[in-house]
Scaffold this motif. Sequence first.
Motif, mmCIF file in Angstrom:
data_model
loop_
_atom_site.group_PDB
_atom_site.id
_atom_site.type_symbol
_atom_site.label_atom_id
_atom_site.label_comp_id
_atom_site.label_asym_id
_atom_site.label_seq_id
_atom_site.Cartn_x
_atom_site.Cartn_y
_atom_site.Cartn_z
ATOM 1 N N LYS A 187 8.302 82.863 44.643
ATOM 2 C CA LYS A 187 8.464 82.673 46.094
ATOM 3 C C LYS A 187 9.326 81.452 46.424
ATOM 4 C CE LYS A 187 4.198 85.002 47.309
ATOM 5 N NZ LYS A 187 2.849 84.841 47.824
ATOM 6 N N ILE A 225 6.061 73.811 45.849
ATOM 7 C CA ILE A 225 5.882 75.092 45.174
ATOM 8 C C ILE A 225 4.802 74.881 44.112
ATOM 9 C CG2 ILE A 225 6.922 76.903 43.759
ATOM 10 C CD1 ILE A 225 8.205 76.710 46.478
ATOM 11 N N THR A 237 3.492 76.566 48.855
ATOM 12 C CA THR A 237 3.819 77.962 48.595
ATOM 13 C C THR A 237 3.386 78.272 47.170
ATOM 14 O OG1 THR A 237 5.713 77.867 50.107
ATOM 15 C CG2 THR A 237 5.687 79.667 48.512
ATOM 16 N N GLU A 238 2.588 79.316 47.019
ATOM 17 C CA GLU A 238 2.068 79.696 45.698
ATOM 18 C C GLU A 238 3.040 80.628 44.987
ATOM 19 O OE1 GLU A 238 -1.220 79.219 44.341
ATOM 20 O OE2 GLU A 238 -2.054 78.066 45.999
ATOM 21 N N ASP A 240 12.261 81.932 49.013
ATOM 22 C CA ASP A 240 11.761 82.073 50.377
ATOM 23 C C ASP A 240 11.286 80.729 50.927
ATOM 24 O OD1 ASP A 240 11.006 83.737 52.687
ATOM 25 O OD2 ASP A 240 8.960 83.190 52.111
ATOM 26 N N ALA A 241 10.605 79.949 50.087
ATOM 27 C CA ALA A 241 10.139 78.627 50.517
ATOM 28 C C ALA A 241 11.333 77.716 50.824
ATOM 29 C CB ALA A 241 9.261 78.002 49.436
ATOM 30 N N ASN A 271 7.979 74.912 57.495
ATOM 31 C CA ASN A 271 7.023 73.976 56.878
ATOM 32 C C ASN A 271 6.700 72.830 57.826
ATOM 33 O OD1 ASN A 271 9.817 73.053 56.329
ATOM 34 N ND2 ASN A 271 8.760 71.322 55.407
ATOM 35 N N HIS A 305 2.951 71.557 52.762
ATOM 36 C CA HIS A 305 3.111 73.000 52.963
ATOM 37 C C HIS A 305 3.276 73.602 51.571
ATOM 38 C CE1 HIS A 305 4.380 76.588 55.270
ATOM 39 N NE2 HIS A 305 5.043 76.840 54.160
#
Length: 175
Positions: A154, A173, A149-150, A157-158, A167, A147
């Motif tokens: 962020k 990340i 996250t870019e 939040d991730a 996720n 999973h």
Amino acid sequence: GSLVGQIAKIKGCKVIGFAGTEEKCKWIKEELGFDFAYNYKKTDVDTALKEAAPDNSVDCYFDNVGGMFTVKVLTHMKTFGRVSICGSISNYNDTSVPTGPLPFFSIMKSQLRVEGFLVLKWYSRWEEGETAMLQWIKEGKIKYKEHVTEGFEKMPDAFMGLFEGRNTGKAIIKM
């Protein structure tokens, strides 16, 4: 948990998995080959284990949830069963004193062996595990999801998504 279940299947075990969404349950049952998959938000743990492991026949339990979920699972353990505690995500943000029953009677009654699982304990066997895992991935016996996250911004939040079950698979990340 998804990797532990797959390794258990490779080793010939019947695997019972719990996840927090129907998508995740479908993934662990249909793609990963778990024998049973239950949504713990919609299914009572006791009811599920009476179906999947009748007569208190859970031999091994890999715990990364903790809390009342684990208290319930321990009542379904086979005598001399083994419990590996790897995490306790249900309790990470809970600052209250536990209000539910403590599991000590279940541990004593079933004469369970309970051990904490920290990867550093097994560091001397890291290469062995890495070699086996790589082989199983090449053979298609182990499947995984990431999973992603870019963006560094962020990250908070991730991180919170881990506690909300957003996720599936390893949370990463990407910067």
